[in-house]
Scaffold this active site. Structure first.
Site, PDB file in Angstrom:
ATOM      1  N   SER A 211       0.790  -1.228   0.000  1.00 37.51           N
ATOM      2  CA  SER A 211       0.000   0.000   0.000  1.00 37.51           C
ATOM      3  C   SER A 211       0.822   1.277   0.000  1.00 37.51           C
ATOM      4  O   SER A 211       0.327   2.327  -0.376  1.00 37.51           O
ATOM      5  CB  SER A 211      -0.956   0.008   1.184  1.00 37.51           C
ATOM      6  OG  SER A 211      -0.244  -0.080   2.388  1.00 37.51           O
ATOM      7  N   HIS A 239      -5.511  -3.748  -1.852  1.00 36.92           N
ATOM      8  CA  HIS A 239      -5.391  -2.758  -2.930  1.00 36.92           C
ATOM      9  C   HIS A 239      -5.413  -3.388  -4.315  1.00 36.92           C
ATOM     10  O   HIS A 239      -5.308  -2.680  -5.312  1.00 36.92           O
ATOM     11  CB  HIS A 239      -4.099  -1.948  -2.750  1.00 36.92           C
ATOM     12  CG  HIS A 239      -4.155  -1.056  -1.555  1.00 36.92           C
ATOM     13  ND1 HIS A 239      -4.676   0.226  -1.588  1.00 36.92           N
ATOM     14  CD2 HIS A 239      -3.784  -1.275  -0.265  1.00 36.92           C
ATOM     15  CE1 HIS A 239      -4.604   0.760  -0.389  1.00 36.92           C
ATOM     16  NE2 HIS A 239      -4.073  -0.122   0.437  1.00 36.92           N
ATOM     17  N   LYS A 270     -11.372   0.128  -0.784  1.00 39.44           N
ATOM     18  CA  LYS A 270     -10.461   0.665  -1.805  1.00 39.44           C
ATOM     19  C   LYS A 270     -11.202   0.716  -3.150  1.00 39.44           C
ATOM     20  O   LYS A 270     -11.962   1.629  -3.374  1.00 39.44           O
ATOM     21  CB  LYS A 270      -9.188  -0.178  -1.898  1.00 39.44           C
ATOM     22  CG  LYS A 270      -8.617  -0.648  -0.563  1.00 39.44           C
ATOM     23  CD  LYS A 270      -8.182   0.470   0.339  1.00 39.44           C
ATOM     24  CE  LYS A 270      -7.335  -0.046   1.480  1.00 39.44           C
ATOM     25  NZ  LYS A 270      -7.761   0.301   2.809  1.00 39.44           N
TER      26      LYS A 270
HETATM   27  C1  LIG Z   1      -3.096  -4.209   3.063  1.00 39.85           C
HETATM   28  C2  LIG Z   1      -4.182  -3.589   3.885  1.00 39.85           C
HETATM   29  N1  LIG Z   1      -4.936  -4.383   4.673  1.00 39.85           N
HETATM   30  C3  LIG Z   1      -5.928  -3.879   5.433  1.00 39.85           C
HETATM   31  C4  LIG Z   1      -6.213  -2.538   5.431  1.00 39.85           C
HETATM   32  C5  LIG Z   1      -7.309  -2.006   6.305  1.00 39.85           C
HETATM   33  O1  LIG Z   1      -8.428  -1.795   5.547  1.00 39.85           O
HETATM   34  P1  LIG Z   1      -9.617  -0.821   5.978  1.00 39.85           P
HETATM   35  O2  LIG Z   1      -9.126   0.572   5.779  1.00 39.85           O
HETATM   36  O3  LIG Z   1     -10.687  -1.203   5.023  1.00 39.85           O
HETATM   37  O4  LIG Z   1      -9.948  -1.090   7.394  1.00 39.85           O
HETATM   38  C6  LIG Z   1      -5.490  -1.684   4.608  1.00 39.85           C
HETATM   39  C7  LIG Z   1      -5.806  -0.237   4.585  1.00 39.85           C
HETATM   40  O5  LIG Z   1      -5.247   0.581   3.975  1.00 39.85           O
HETATM   41  C8  LIG Z   1      -4.436  -2.213   3.814  1.00 39.85           C
HETATM   42  O6  LIG Z   1      -3.695  -1.431   3.025  1.00 39.85           O
END
Ligand SMILES: Cc1ncc(COP(=O)(O)O)c(C=O)c1O
Length: 422
Positions: A211, A239, A270
């Site tokens: 990310s 992502h 996302k």
């Molecule tokens: C790889 C990854 N997993 C989990 C999450 C958490 O997701 P959420 O923002 O939907 O809680 C993110 C958030 O950016 C992420 O980049």
């Protein structure tokens, strides 16, 4: 930092200076942080985080400046809304209609009274989309990883993670009290080293697209090494789901390796422009999580309007691959603008394009200048990335027009030149 110690009025501090306090009073930790925040940090650019947006997260937005309280129209390269689905008419209509029908909240945990027919439909359609026996929906992506990992791993087990995995994965592993090791980012040789000496149950954890760097996992080599060591493999495609793969199933699909990966995680926040997360895998995994994923068991289910919106977004994303084509054309267009201007975009190959600044002091001032010139880009600094690895993170969307991307690139390049970064 000692209680009452004067905080220098310059800009030498970041959050790591405020983790500890020498006082026995729990609240003594607030004072030095507030001194820094109001005395220096805020005026030197930290106010650029959590700025209120008064429009939908589209290509052009309106933001309130937290210092001057001016409202500014800006080009937006900061939102995750990769396919523009957060405000797609079908998505909005589905959410509105669910709001009328079900009201605001689910009013219960998913294992008690909070499961509605909508949640079951979403899980069924998601499992079919991911071509897995089962998929479970969680209220956020964060709680998905925390619930999943703390349910699966026990003290004595091993979690071997890429060093760049998301905080939610790290937090889930910490909560599980399993043994944890990090391997160097995307380096199969180091994964092999870190697996040596581990015994018993093992889980290797990677992401599809990272990310903060926008690069993709070297799945073939990493999975081969994990399997040779008898480890299970989990991929977080937060992502990359709905963005990568001929059918949008993610980076695992693009490598034709979906069946070699045991646990598939993703989020709705996302590309689907909604909220929530999912775990897709075997029926046994689903059944076990139903009982043991505490972040889901002890928390209210995803709101019905969001669930209906996500379901509609899933259907649009599955039905309209041309959205992904437009996104990838936009990514290629912006990437060329950056490479023509000599901008350092690190190792990115995806719709996430870091603009490497590598100067933790300067980046906040540059962010302010960008905003005042009409471009919204979030500075990314420690602890989201390592110190001295600061960058702006560009998120390209299918809804950007080439003209908007040209204008945004123009502001960015001109500002970086005036700041001596280029
Ligand atoms: C790889 C990854 N997993 C989990 C999450 C958490 O997701 P959420 O923002 O939907 O809680 C993110 C958030 O950016 C992420 O980049």
């Amino acid at each position: 930092m000692a209680q009452g110690a004067a905080v220098r009025a310059d800009h030498d501090y970041d959050y790591s200076n405020f983790y500890y306090s020498s006082s026995d009073d729990l609240f003594a930790i607030f004072g030095p942080y507030d001194d820094w925040w109001y005395g220096s940090a805020r005026n030197n650019g930290y106010y650029l985080f959590s700025q209120p947006m008064s429009t939908k997260p589209g290509p052009e937005i309106n933001l309130e400046d937290q210092l001057t309280h001016e409202h500014r129209d800006m080009l937006n390269l900061a939102s995750y809304n990769y396919l523009g689905l957060s405000y797609h008419p079908e998505v909005v209509a589905a959410a509105k209609s669910a709001l009328d029908h079900y009201g605001l909240g689910a009013a219960g945990s998913p294992i008690l009274s909070g499961t509605m027919d909508l949640h079951m439909t979403l899980e069924k359609e998601l499992a079919a989309f991911k071509k897995k026996p089962a998929a479970m929906v969680f209220a956020t992506g964060y709680s998905t990883n925390v619930g999943l990992l703390s349910a699966l791993l026990r003290p004595g087990d091993w979690a071997i993670m890429d060093q760049n995995v998301h905080a939610s994965i790290v937090d889930g592993v910490i909560m599980s009290k399993a043994n944890a090791r990090f391997f160097r980012h995307n380096q199969p040789g180091d994964l092999e080293k870190k697996l040596k000496g581990t015994t018993g149950k093992k889980l290797v954890i990677v992401e599809g697209v990272y990310s903060m760097d926008g690069d993709t996992a070297r799945l073939p080599e990493l999975v081969a090494i994990a399997k040779a060591a008898g480890a299970r493999v989990m991929i977080d495609e937060a992502h990359s789901t709905f963005v990568y793969g001929d059918n949008g199933r993610g980076v695992a699909e693009s490598f034709e390796m979906e069946d070699q990966i045991d646990i598939h995680v993703g989020t709705f926040s996302k590309a689907l422009g909604g909220q929530g997360g999912y775990v897709a895998g075997s029926q046994g995994l689903y059944n076990y999580l139903m009982g043991f994923a505490r972040s889901r068991v002890f928390s209210c289910a995803l709101a019905p309007a969001v669930t209906a919106g996500v379901l509609a977004a899933l259907r649009v994303a599955a039905r309209e691959p041309e959205l992904r084509t437009t996104l990838w054309n936009n990514v290629a267009h912006f990437r060329k603008l950056m490479s023509d201007a000599g901008v350092d975009v690190g190792e990115s190959t995806s719709q996430i394009i870091p603009i490497m600044i590598r100067n933790d002091r300067k980046i906040l001032g540059i962010a302010q200048k960008l905003q005042r010139a009409g471009l919204y880009l979030q500075p990314i600094i420690f602890p989201a990335v390592a110190k001295h690895r600061s960058r702006f993170r560009v998120s390209i969307s299918a809804t950007h027009t080439p003209e908007q991307l040209n204008r945004a690139a123009g502001i960015l390049v001109e500002t970086l030149r005036s700041e001596g970064i280029l």
